[in-house]
Design an enzyme around this catalytic site. Structure first.
Site, PDB file in Angstrom:
ATOM      1  N   CYS A   1      -3.333  -5.120   2.233  1.00 49.22           N
ATOM      2  CA  CYS A   1      -3.255  -4.163   1.137  1.00 49.22           C
ATOM      3  C   CYS A   1      -2.152  -4.643   0.220  1.00 49.22           C
ATOM      4  O   CYS A   1      -0.985  -4.491   0.506  1.00 49.22           O
ATOM      5  CB  CYS A   1      -2.947  -2.762   1.632  1.00 49.22           C
ATOM      6  SG  CYS A   1      -2.904  -1.549   0.311  1.00 49.22           S
TER       7      CYS A   1
ATOM      8  N   CYS B   1      -2.200   3.923   0.091  1.00 47.07           N
ATOM      9  CA  CYS B   1      -1.089   4.291   0.976  1.00 47.07           C
ATOM     10  C   CYS B   1      -0.184   5.346   0.358  1.00 47.07           C
ATOM     11  O   CYS B   1       1.030   5.240   0.444  1.00 47.07           O
ATOM     12  CB  CYS B   1      -0.270   3.056   1.316  1.00 47.07           C
ATOM     13  SG  CYS B   1      -1.240   1.610   1.746  1.00 47.07           S
TER      14      CYS B   1
ATOM     15  N   CYS C   1       0.650   2.738  -4.548  1.00 44.16           N
ATOM     16  CA  CYS C   1      -0.625   2.262  -4.033  1.00 44.16           C
ATOM     17  C   CYS C   1      -1.573   3.425  -3.839  1.00 44.16           C
ATOM     18  O   CYS C   1      -1.187   4.471  -3.347  1.00 44.16           O
ATOM     19  CB  CYS C   1      -0.383   1.569  -2.698  1.00 44.16           C
ATOM     20  SG  CYS C   1      -1.893   1.192  -1.803  1.00 44.16           S
TER      21      CYS C   1
ATOM     22  N   HIS D   1       4.195   5.751   1.631  1.00 45.07           N
ATOM     23  CA  HIS D   1       5.407   5.474   0.864  1.00 45.07           C
ATOM     24  C   HIS D   1       6.212   6.750   0.615  1.00 45.07           C
ATOM     25  O   HIS D   1       7.430   6.702   0.468  1.00 45.07           O
ATOM     26  CB  HIS D   1       5.062   4.779  -0.447  1.00 45.07           C
ATOM     27  CG  HIS D   1       4.673   3.347  -0.263  1.00 45.07           C
ATOM     28  ND1 HIS D   1       5.579   2.393   0.154  1.00 45.07           N
ATOM     29  CD2 HIS D   1       3.498   2.698  -0.398  1.00 45.07           C
ATOM     30  CE1 HIS D   1       4.963   1.227   0.246  1.00 45.07           C
ATOM     31  NE2 HIS D   1       3.696   1.377  -0.075  1.00 45.07           N
TER      32      HIS D   1
ATOM     33  N   SER E   1       2.295  -5.552   4.377  1.00 43.34           N
ATOM     34  CA  SER E   1       1.590  -6.756   3.935  1.00 43.34           C
ATOM     35  C   SER E   1       2.557  -7.848   3.489  1.00 43.34           C
ATOM     36  O   SER E   1       2.171  -9.013   3.404  1.00 43.34           O
ATOM     37  CB  SER E   1       0.576  -6.423   2.839  1.00 43.34           C
ATOM     38  OG  SER E   1      -0.487  -5.673   3.407  1.00 43.34           O
TER      39      SER E   1
ATOM     40  N   GLU F   1      -7.343  -3.915  -1.183  1.00 43.69           N
ATOM     41  CA  GLU F   1      -6.700  -3.296  -2.317  1.00 43.69           C
ATOM     42  C   GLU F   1      -5.706  -4.297  -2.881  1.00 43.69           C
ATOM     43  O   GLU F   1      -4.897  -4.855  -2.143  1.00 43.69           O
ATOM     44  CB  GLU F   1      -5.989  -2.022  -1.864  1.00 43.69           C
ATOM     45  CG  GLU F   1      -5.455  -1.174  -2.971  1.00 43.69           C
ATOM     46  CD  GLU F   1      -6.548  -0.405  -3.702  1.00 43.69           C
ATOM     47  OE1 GLU F   1      -6.253   0.105  -4.783  1.00 43.69           O
ATOM     48  OE2 GLU F   1      -7.682  -0.331  -3.200  1.00 43.69           O
TER      49      GLU F   1
ATOM     50  N   CYS G   1       0.737  -2.665  -3.250  1.00 40.40           N
ATOM     51  CA  CYS G   1       2.150  -2.312  -3.381  1.00 40.40           C
ATOM     52  C   CYS G   1       2.752  -3.152  -4.495  1.00 40.40           C
ATOM     53  O   CYS G   1       3.843  -2.898  -4.974  1.00 40.40           O
ATOM     54  CB  CYS G   1       2.904  -2.553  -2.089  1.00 40.40           C
ATOM     55  SG  CYS G   1       2.208  -1.670  -0.714  1.00 40.40           S
TER      56      CYS G   1
ATOM     57  N   ARG H   1      -1.092  -0.099   8.311  1.00 42.32           N
ATOM     58  CA  ARG H   1      -1.063  -1.559   8.302  1.00 42.32           C
ATOM     59  C   ARG H   1       0.158  -2.148   8.980  1.00 42.32           C
ATOM     60  O   ARG H   1       0.264  -3.360   9.100  1.00 42.32           O
ATOM     61  CB  ARG H   1      -1.134  -2.060   6.863  1.00 42.32           C
ATOM     62  CG  ARG H   1      -2.475  -1.788   6.271  1.00 42.32           C
ATOM     63  CD  ARG H   1      -2.545  -1.990   4.784  1.00 42.32           C
ATOM     64  NE  ARG H   1      -3.893  -1.697   4.358  1.00 42.32           N
ATOM     65  CZ  ARG H   1      -4.392  -0.476   4.205  1.00 42.32           C
ATOM     66  NH1 ARG H   1      -3.622   0.573   4.414  1.00 42.32           N
ATOM     67  NH2 ARG H   1      -5.636  -0.285   3.844  1.00 42.32           N
TER      68      ARG H   1
END
Lengths: 184, 568
Positions: B547, B63, B60, B67, B503, B13, B550, B480
Site C-alpha cells: 500500500c 488505511c 491514505c 494512521h 510498506s 493502492e 501513504c 499491513r
C-alpha cells in the site's frame, strides 16, 4: 430495501493534495449553505475507494464531485455522464482514480450499479502535497457547488439555500471541526 | 540477462515500480521503487497535536483508521494522556475490524487473481465446482445452480467487455495451476466477499455515524458516547448489532476464506519455496488487554532474526533508524546518517530521471521510500511477522491454527518463510481476530452494565497542562504491519512529526551497506516463465499487501497507464 438513497452526492479526492481536494471542498460548502431535500445525501468520500461501496450501492442516482483532468485551464467546469464515466474513472480522475474505478466496478459486479452516475468537477492546476487549493481552482468552487445544485434540481431534488446556519448536533460539531481543520 | 520493469504494479493502492534482472528463468536481482513522495510530516509542522489524526487519516484511502490510531497514541504518549478502558476497547474493536476487512479484501480482490484464472472459470462444470465446494466446507451457497448463475453473470460481463478489475491480467498463463472447477469457486467467493465486506464494515458506521471517515478519534480517548440507555450512543442495541456482524464474519472466514486459502494453497505448494525475503521479522504488538503503562498485548511484540524460530527478542523502539542512501531525500547532517524517527527529517530532493523514463539508476538514489532498519538490519513487517512472533511466544490460538494449516498442506514450519507463508499467515490472523473481536464487545457491554461509561481522559486536554517540550511515539499493528508515528510537541504545537509505515519497511530500497529491503530480497529466486508476463513477480510482491498511498502524491502526472511491463 428500506434504506435507499435517491441521490448520493459524493465528494472524492485527497484534501492534503491541494486541488485534488476540490470536490471535497465543494461538498462541505454545499452542506454548509444548503438544506438538502429528503432522499438526498451529500458526503465527503475522500479517497476511500471500495469502502464507499455500501453508500453507492444503496443509491439510485450518484453525483460524483471531483477534480478531473481535462482540456481547459485550471478551474474549468467538467461534466461526464453515461458511457463516458467508465473510461473517465480509469484515465482522467486524479491520483485516487483506481479506487473510484474499483468502486464502480464493484457495484457493477454485485449487480447494484446505480441507475445513473454523473461526474461533476473542475480541472486541477496542481495535485502537489499541501492544504488548500490553488487560487484558480479555489475560485471555481462556488461555481462547482452551483452546478451540483442545478443538477439536483434537474433530477427533481432542488436544494434550498439556507438563510442562516442552524444548530448542529454533536456529530455535526465534530465534522465541522475536522472540516475547518482541514481547510474545507 | 533480461531486464524487466513492472510499473505500476497493479491492484495496489498507490504507485510502486519493480525492476528485476532475470537470468535462467529466475529473478537474479530486484529493485523496489516508490515513485510517490510522502510528506504529510511537512503539513503537520506547527499544528495543534490534537488535530494531527485528522490529517494523518487523509494520508491514505485504505488505511484511514490506522494512521488516526497511531497519531492519537503518539500524542497521548507525548502529553501523558491516559485513555480509559472503554476507549481502549473501542479502539481494539476498530483496529480488529479494519484488519479483518482488509485481509479479506486483499485475499479476494487484490491477490486472488494472481492465483485464480477467471477465463478458465468460464469453462468450468458447475457440478464439479459444487462437489468441490461441498467437500471443503459447509458454506450453504454451493449448489451447481448457484455456481452456474455466477458463471453466467461473469460471462455476460466479459461479453459486454466490462471486465473491470478482471481486465489486464495474465489469463491463460502457464503459471495458473487451479482446475477450472476451483477457479469458478474462487470467482463466486470473490463476489461474495465483495458483498460481505460492505456489510461487515458497518461496524465502523455504527461507531462513527454516517460519515465515511470514522471521526470518533480523540486524543485521550474516543468521542463515541457509551451509555446502555441513550439513543445517540453505543447502547444495548448497537452491542447486539456488533454481535450479529461478528457472527457473520466468523462464518464467512471459517467457512469460505480459510477453506479457499487451503484449497488454493494445495495447488501452489511450490510457492512455499519462493519469496522468503530478509528472514527478519518485527512486530510492535497490538490489542492492549489492560490499562497498565505496558499492557499485555493479545498479539505480542517481538523480533525474530535469520528465520530462527527458537527464540524471540524483546522489541526495543530505540533501535529503529531510517537511512536515505538510495532515497530521494537530504539529511542535514549528510546522507550517510541513520536517524531515529524522533530525530527524523523529511527534506525531499528528487535526483531521479525526468519521467517518463526507461531505467532507474539503482546505484544511486532510486525511491521515495527511505530504508528503515532495526538494529541496522532490514525487517519484514505484517501478518507473517505477527503470526511467527505469536507462534514462537506460545500464543495458543495461533499455534493451533498454524499447525492445522501446516498439517493440512503437509508442509513443515520452514514453509512459512515464503510467498505462500505470507498468504497463509494473513488468513490465519483473520481467523484469530474474528474469534477474538467479540471479547472486546463483551467487555464494553460488561462495562456498561457496571456503570463504567468513561470514554475520555480530559485532564490533559488543555495545552497548559502539557510540558513545554515533549516527545512521544505511537505504535500500531496495521493490517499491513508495524506502523509508528513519532511526534515532538513544543509550546503546544507540533515541532516534528515522522511516520514510518509498514510498506516502507517492506518496500524500501537498499541501505548504505547495499543490503536489500524485504521486497527486493524476496524477489530473488522467484521463477519467471515469461518475462513479458511476469505474474510470478506480482505474486511475491502482492503477498506483502503493498500500500504505497501513504506517499500521497503522484509525481508522474502524465495520466496513469493501466499497466505497463517493459522487457529489455
Amino acid at each position: 430495501m428500506t434504506d435507499r438513497t435517491a441521490v448520493l452526492v459524493l465528494g472524492l479526492g485527497n484534501v492534503v493534495c491541494t486541488d485534488d481536494g476540490a470536490g471535497i471542498a465543494a461538498i462541505h460548502k454545499l452542506v454548509r449553505e444548503y438544506d438538502l431535500p429528503e432522499g438526498v445525501e451529500a458526503l465527503d468520500g475522500g479517497t476511500l475507494g471500495l469502502s464507499l461501496l455500501p453508500l453507492v450501492d444503496r443509491a439510485d442516482q450518484v453525483i460524483l464531485v471531483d477534480a478531473i483532468r481535462a482540456a481547459g485551464p485550471p478551474g474549468t467546469q467538467v461534466r461526464i455522464e453515461g458511457d463516458e464515466v467508465a473510461p473517465a474513472v480509469y484515465e482522467r480522475l486524479s491520483p485516487h482514480q483506481i479506487g473510484v474505478a474499483d468502486l464502480l466496478a464493484g457495484a457493477s459486479l454485485i449487480d447494484r450499479y446505480p441507475d445513473r452516475v454523473i461526474i461533476l468537477g473542475v480541472v486541477p492546476e496542481s495535485v502537489d502535497l499541501g492544504l488548500g487549493r490553488t487560487p484558480a481552482v479555489e475560485a471555481s468552487i462556488p461555481g462547482l457547488v452551483e452546478r451540483v445544485v442545478e443538477e439536483l434540481a434537474a433530477l427533481g431534488y432542488p436544494p434550498v439555500r439556507r438563510v442562516r446556519s442552524e444548530q448542529h448536533d454533536e456529530g455535526n460539531r465534530i465534522t465541522d471541526h475536522v472540516a475547518r481543520t482541514l481547510g474545507l | 540477462m533480461t531486464h524487466i520493469v513492472v510499473d505500476p504494479v497493479t491492484r495496489i493502492e498507490g504507485h510502486l515500480r519493480i525492476e528485476a534482472e532475470v537470468d535462467g528463468g529466475k529473478v537474479a536481482n530486484a529493485w523496489s521503487s516508490s515513485t510517490m513522495f510522502r510528506g504529510i510530516e511537512i503539513i503537520l509542522q506547527g499544528r495543534d497535536p490534537r488535530d494531527a489524526w485528522a490529517f494523518t487519516q487523509r494520508i491514505c484511502g485504505v488505511c484511514t483508521t490506522v494512521h488516526a490510531i497511531a497519531s492519537i497514541r503518539a500524542v497521548e504518549d507525548a502529553i501523558g494522556a491516559k485513555p480509559p478502558p472503554n476507549a481502549r476497547l473501542l479502539r481494539n474493536l476498530i483496529i480488529a475490524s479494519q484488519c479483518i476487512q482488509d485481509h479479506v479484501i486483499h485475499f479476494y480482490h487484490l491477490h486472488a487473481l494472481d492465483w485464480v484464472d477467471i477465463v478458465s472459470a468460464l469453462e468450468a462444470d458447475p457440478h464439479e465446482t459444487s462437489a468441490l465446494a461441498q467437500s471443503i466446507s459447509d458454506w450453504p451457497k454451493s449448489s451447481a445452480t448457484y455456481f452456474k448463475g455466477i458463471q453466467d453473470r461473469v460471462k455476460s460481463l466479459v461479453e459486454r467487455g466490462q471486465l473491470g478489475p478482471f481486465a489486464n491480467a495474465y489469463w491463460g498463463h502457464s503459471a495458473y495451476k487451479l482446475p477450472a472447477a476451483a477457479n469458478l469457486m474462487a470467482v463466486a467467493h470473490y463476489l461474495e466477499a465483495l458483498e460481505w465486506q460492505r456489510e461487515f464494515i458497518k461496524i465502523h458506521a455504527i461507531l462513527g455515524g454516517k460519515n465515511p471517515h470514522l471521526q470518533s478519534f480523540l486524543v485521550g480517548g474516543m468521542a463515541t458516547p457509551v451509555d446502555p440507555d441513550a439513543q445517540a450512543s453505543l447502547n444495548i442495541h448497537t452491542i447486539a448489532h456488533f454481535k450479529k456482524l461478528i457472527a457473520g464474519a466468523q462464518e464467512f472466514v471459517s467457512q469460505v476464506y480459510v477453506p479457499d486459502l487451503l484449497a488454493v494453497a494445495s495447488f501452489y505448494k511450490d510457492w512455499a519455496g519462493y519469496g522468503a525475503g530478509v528472514g527478519n521479522y518485527m512486530v510492535y504488538g497490538e490489542y492492549p488487554l489492560d490499562d497498565e503503562p505496558s499492557p499485555e498485548l493479545y498479539i505480542p511484540s517481538g523480533v525474530i532474526r535469520n528465520r530462527d524460530i527458537s527464540k524471540v527478542e524483546e522489541f526495543d523502539p530505540s533501535k529503529i533508524t531510517e537511512q536515505i542512501t538510495h532515497s530521494w531525500y537530504d539529511y542535514e547532517g549528510g546522507d550517510g546518517q541513520a536517524l531515529h524517527p524522533s530525530e527524523g527529517e523529511t527534506s525531499p530532493n528528487y535526483t531521479g530521471p525526468e519521467p517518463p523514463y526507461q531505467r532507474l539508476d539503482t546505484s544511486r538514489k532510486y525511491s521515495w521510500l527511505k530504508s528503515p532498519r532495526y538494529d541496522g538490519v532490514p525487517m519484514e513487517v505484517g501478518p507473517l511477522s505477527r503470526m511467527l512472533v505469536s507462534y514462537v511466544r506460545g500464543h495458543e490460538k495461533v499455534q493451533g491454527l498454524v499447525n492445522h494449516v501446516l498439517g493440512t498442506l503437509g508442509v513443515g514450519p520452514e514453509a512459512l518463510f515464503s510467498t505462500l507463508g505470507r498468504v497463509a499467515a494473513r488468513g490465519i490472523e483473520t481467523q484469530v481476530l474474528v474469534d477474538k473481536i467479540g471479547d472486546f464487545v463483551d467487555d464494553l457491554a460488561s462495562n456498561m452494565g457496571s456503570g463504567e461509561l468513561r470514554i475520555h481522559d480530559n485532564s490533559k486536554w488543555e495545552p497548559s497542562t502539557w510540558p513545554d517540550d515533549c516527545t512521544g511515539a505511537g505504535f500500531h499493528e496495521a493490517p499491513r504491519g508495524a506502523l509508528g508515528h513519532w511526534v515532538r510537541v513544543q509550546d503546544g504545537k507540533i515541532a516534528r512529526y515522522q511516520c514510518v509505515v509498514p510498506s516502507t519497511w517492506n518496500a524500501g530500497p537498499r541501505d548504505s551497506g547495499g543490503m536489500p529491503g524485504p521486497y527486493e530480497a524476496a524477489l530473488v529466486g522467484t521463477p519467471v516463465a515469461d518475462p513479458e508476463q511476469p505474474i510470478e513477480i506480482l505474486r511475491t510482491v502482492h503477498s506483502f499487501d503493498p500500500c504505497m498511498a501513504c506517499g500521497v502524491h503522484v509525481v508522474d502526472s502524465g495520466g496513469r497507464e493501466v499497466t505497463r511491463v517493459k522487457v529489455r
